[in-house]
Design a protein around this motif. Structure first.
Motif, PDB file in Angstrom:
ATOM      1  N   ILE A  86       2.579   2.612  -4.706  1.00 56.65           N
ATOM      2  CA  ILE A  86       3.814   2.596  -3.915  1.00 56.65           C
ATOM      3  C   ILE A  86       4.875   3.462  -4.580  1.00 56.65           C
ATOM      4  N   ALA A  87       4.937   3.402  -5.922  1.00 52.21           N
ATOM      5  CA  ALA A  87       5.918   4.202  -6.654  1.00 52.21           C
ATOM      6  C   ALA A  87       5.608   5.692  -6.572  1.00 52.21           C
ATOM      7  N   SER A  88       4.315   6.041  -6.639  1.00 56.50           N
ATOM      8  CA  SER A  88       3.947   7.463  -6.646  1.00 56.50           C
ATOM      9  C   SER A  88       3.787   8.039  -5.242  1.00 56.50           C
ATOM     10  N   HIS A  89       3.513   7.175  -4.259  1.00 57.28           N
ATOM     11  CA  HIS A  89       3.331   7.615  -2.873  1.00 57.28           C
ATOM     12  C   HIS A  89       4.172   6.737  -1.941  1.00 57.28           C
ATOM     13  N   PRO A  90       5.491   6.763  -2.058  1.00 57.48           N
ATOM     14  CA  PRO A  90       6.328   5.871  -1.239  1.00 57.48           C
ATOM     15  C   PRO A  90       6.211   6.136   0.258  1.00 57.48           C
ATOM     16  N   GLN A  91       5.744   7.319   0.624  1.00 59.17           N
ATOM     17  CA  GLN A  91       5.626   7.660   2.036  1.00 59.17           C
ATOM     18  C   GLN A  91       4.381   7.080   2.678  1.00 59.17           C
ATOM     19  N   TRP A  92       3.471   6.535   1.898  1.00 55.05           N
ATOM     20  CA  TRP A  92       2.247   5.960   2.450  1.00 55.05           C
ATOM     21  C   TRP A  92       2.546   4.636   3.145  1.00 55.05           C
ATOM     22  N   SER A  93       1.865   4.380   4.237  1.00 52.54           N
ATOM     23  CA  SER A  93       2.028   3.117   4.950  1.00 52.54           C
ATOM     24  C   SER A  93       1.413   1.975   4.145  1.00 52.54           C
ATOM     25  N   ASP A  94       1.861   0.744   4.443  1.00 50.40           N
ATOM     26  CA  ASP A  94       1.309  -0.428   3.769  1.00 50.40           C
ATOM     27  C   ASP A  94      -0.199  -0.525   3.998  1.00 50.40           C
ATOM     28  N   ARG A  95      -0.635  -0.197   5.198  1.00 52.14           N
ATOM     29  CA  ARG A  95      -2.065  -0.288   5.510  1.00 52.14           C
ATOM     30  C   ARG A  95      -2.873   0.727   4.710  1.00 52.14           C
ATOM     31  N   ARG A  96      -2.305   1.917   4.502  1.00 57.78           N
ATOM     32  CA  ARG A  96      -3.034   2.927   3.736  1.00 57.78           C
ATOM     33  C   ARG A  96      -3.161   2.497   2.279  1.00 57.78           C
ATOM     34  N   VAL A  97      -2.086   1.983   1.700  1.00 52.83           N
ATOM     35  CA  VAL A  97      -2.147   1.495   0.316  1.00 52.83           C
ATOM     36  C   VAL A  97      -3.127   0.336   0.218  1.00 52.83           C
ATOM     37  N   ALA A  98      -3.122  -0.533   1.219  1.00 48.40           N
ATOM     38  CA  ALA A  98      -4.024  -1.690   1.222  1.00 48.40           C
ATOM     39  C   ALA A  98      -5.483  -1.254   1.254  1.00 48.40           C
ATOM     40  N   THR A  99      -5.783  -0.226   2.010  1.00 47.42           N
ATOM     41  CA  THR A  99      -7.156   0.267   2.096  1.00 47.42           C
ATOM     42  C   THR A  99      -7.643   0.765   0.739  1.00 47.42           C
ATOM     43  N   VAL A 100      -6.763   1.425  -0.002  1.00 47.00           N
ATOM     44  CA  VAL A 100      -7.140   1.956  -1.320  1.00 47.00           C
ATOM     45  C   VAL A 100      -7.321   0.839  -2.339  1.00 47.00           C
ATOM     46  N   THR A 101      -6.428  -0.143  -2.327  1.00 44.18           N
ATOM     47  CA  THR A 101      -6.392  -1.148  -3.392  1.00 44.18           C
ATOM     48  C   THR A 101      -7.188  -2.415  -3.093  1.00 44.18           C
ATOM     49  N   GLY A 102      -7.573  -2.617  -1.837  1.00 44.26           N
ATOM     50  CA  GLY A 102      -8.348  -3.804  -1.519  1.00 44.26           C
ATOM     51  C   GLY A 102      -7.544  -5.073  -1.411  1.00 44.26           C
ATOM     52  N   VAL A 103      -6.227  -4.954  -1.154  1.00 42.18           N
ATOM     53  CA  VAL A 103      -5.396  -6.130  -0.874  1.00 42.18           C
ATOM     54  C   VAL A 103      -4.910  -6.019   0.568  1.00 42.18           C
TER      55      VAL A 103
ATOM     56  N   GLY B 299      -0.015  -7.082   4.246  1.00 39.81           N
ATOM     57  CA  GLY B 299       1.136  -7.960   4.018  1.00 39.81           C
ATOM     58  C   GLY B 299       1.488  -8.081   2.553  1.00 39.81           C
ATOM     59  N   THR B 300       0.461  -8.149   1.707  1.00 42.32           N
ATOM     60  CA  THR B 300       0.702  -8.211   0.259  1.00 42.32           C
ATOM     61  C   THR B 300       1.351  -6.927  -0.224  1.00 42.32           C
ATOM     62  N   VAL B 301       0.894  -5.785   0.301  1.00 47.16           N
ATOM     63  CA  VAL B 301       1.497  -4.505  -0.069  1.00 47.16           C
ATOM     64  C   VAL B 301       2.967  -4.483   0.343  1.00 47.16           C
ATOM     65  N   GLY B 302       3.255  -4.987   1.546  1.00 50.23           N
ATOM     66  CA  GLY B 302       4.647  -5.032   2.003  1.00 50.23           C
ATOM     67  C   GLY B 302       5.520  -5.887   1.101  1.00 50.23           C
ATOM     68  N   ASP B 303       4.984  -7.038   0.654  1.00 42.89           N
ATOM     69  CA  ASP B 303       5.742  -7.903  -0.260  1.00 42.89           C
ATOM     70  C   ASP B 303       5.983  -7.200  -1.591  1.00 42.89           C
ATOM     71  N   ILE B 304       4.971  -6.496  -2.075  1.00 40.23           N
ATOM     72  CA  ILE B 304       5.119  -5.757  -3.341  1.00 40.23           C
ATOM     73  C   ILE B 304       6.168  -4.667  -3.192  1.00 40.23           C
ATOM     74  N   ARG B 305       6.160  -3.983  -2.054  1.00 45.79           N
ATOM     75  CA  ARG B 305       7.139  -2.909  -1.826  1.00 45.79           C
ATOM     76  C   ARG B 305       8.560  -3.463  -1.833  1.00 45.79           C
ATOM     77  N   LYS B 306       8.758  -4.597  -1.169  1.00 46.01           N
ATOM     78  CA  LYS B 306      10.100  -5.197  -1.132  1.00 46.01           C
ATOM     79  C   LYS B 306      10.553  -5.637  -2.523  1.00 46.01           C
ATOM     80  N   ARG B 307       9.606  -6.159  -3.303  1.00 45.58           N
ATOM     81  CA  ARG B 307       9.953  -6.665  -4.628  1.00 45.58           C
ATOM     82  C   ARG B 307      10.223  -5.551  -5.629  1.00 45.58           C
ATOM     83  N   THR B 308       9.467  -4.462  -5.539  1.00 46.33           N
ATOM     84  CA  THR B 308       9.573  -3.408  -6.550  1.00 46.33           C
ATOM     85  C   THR B 308      10.654  -2.393  -6.253  1.00 46.33           C
TER      86      THR B 308
END
Length: 337
Positions: free
Chosen positions: A112-129, A132-141
């Motif tokens: 998220i820090a290195s690719h802020p333009q990526w959608s939550d779903r795209r980050v989720a596909t890469v990381t296996g979470v 919704g979890t990606v969205g929570d991480i984005r809000k927190r970080t």
């Protein structure tokens, strides 16, 4: 870049850099011993050519050392370090010893820090979470960060984070030039043709262009996103906005000037009015005066004779109020300027 298509080469174990593993707790000794004891050759590892960091295959490197080997088969990756980390996470999630949940969440935070333009779903596909979890991480970080108006999805296409801006721009285009095709409007506003169709229907019915369930942003963010879309439209399709309404539609200026209903519909698409109580009151008042000439004639012809004096007097009073209103808002704008 498909890493499987890269040629396999022999690299010296001592030349490899093992820093930067996505595993917070390091490699599993048990897994290393299992690999070392196996009789089959170790599959090629993946190495970042610029830094010689191991992208995928940390356990295999340690297993090769236990076997007493001096070299190992590898494929090289030529992207930057941020891309190398994304690849490391993607490969370690899909095969070998899976990343722990804590590792995947930490990886999502870093991506998220290195690719802020990526959608939550795209980050989720890469990381296996989950997204919704990606969205929570984005809000927190990044709690104080201004949200991006658009993000890049899994397919590489850029989409608006909130479709409200695209809907509003589509409404403006359709109001100014009803002859535009839905595909033209969709392409210019960054929305789907089906969304453009819904906007056209709402514009025709005088409804809000943005459904209530889609209003997720504050007015300020919507205005900023709308400006982004307009700038992009100017760059891509200047002919749609550079010409005046009469030029685009082929109608004369005198034909367009009385079209009060169209102007009010355009105002309804402005978030500065729709998202405030005073703005909605103004829109309701303006909507009362969007009747066609024949509708006004029908009302006039059907005013009961005994009411004509009262109605006429009220009409003059309301006309005076509107005149005063017009003068005052002009004066206020001049004072602000």
């Amino acid at each position: 870049m498909n890493i499987e298509e890269q040629s396999v080469v022999e690299v010296e174990l001592d030349s490899l850099n093992s820093a930067g593993s996505p595993r917070l707790s390091g490699e599993s000794p048990e897994h290393v011993h299992v690999l070392a004891a196996a009789q089959s050759p170790l599959p090629p590892i993946v190495v970042h050519r610029a830094t010689m960091k191991v992208i995928d295959g940390f356990h295999r490197v340690k297993a090769a050392r236990l076997r007493g080997a001096e070299t190992i088969e590898a494929r090289f990756f030529d992207g930057d370090e941020a891309e190398a980390f994304v690849l490391a996470v993607r490969l370690n999630v899909r095969h070998g010893l899976p990343l722990a949940l804590a590792d995947r969440k930490r990886a999502a935070e870093r991506i998220i820090a290195s690719h802020p333009q990526w959608s939550d779903r795209r980050v989720a596909t890469v990381t296996g979470v989950s997204p919704g979890t990606v969205g929570d991480i984005r809000k927190r970080t990044v709690p104080g960060r201004t949200p991006e108006s658009r993000r890049v999805g899994q397919d590489g296409r850029v989409r608006p984070l909130d479709g409200s801006a695209g809907r509003m721009l589509a409404g403006e285009l359709l109001a100014a030039n009803p002859g535009l095709s839905l595909r033209q409007v969709a392409r210019a506003a960054g929305i789907s043709p089906e969304t453009a169709r819904d906007v056209r229907n709402r514009l025709h019915n005088g409804d809000d262009l943005v459904p209530r369930q889609c209003r997720r942003k504050t007015p300020a963010v919507l205005v900023a996103a709308r400006e982004d879309f307009t700038e992009e439209l100017l760059a891509r399709r200047p002919e749609l906005v550079a010409q005046g309404p009469s030029q685009r539609s082929g109608r004369s200026r005198t034909d367009i000037a009385p079209d009060r209903a169209m102007l009010v519909k355009r105002l309804k698409a402005d978030p500065a009015l729709r998202f405030t109580e005073t703005g909605r009151n103004l829109l309701r008042l303006l909507a009362l005066h969007t009747l066609r000439k024949e509708e006004w004639d029908a009302i006039i012809n059907n005013v009961p004779p005994h009411c004509t004096d009262i109605v006429a007097d009220l009409a003059r009073q309301f006309a005076d109020l509107w005149s005063e209103f017009a003068v005052r808002i002009k004066d206020d704008v001049a004072q602000i300027g």
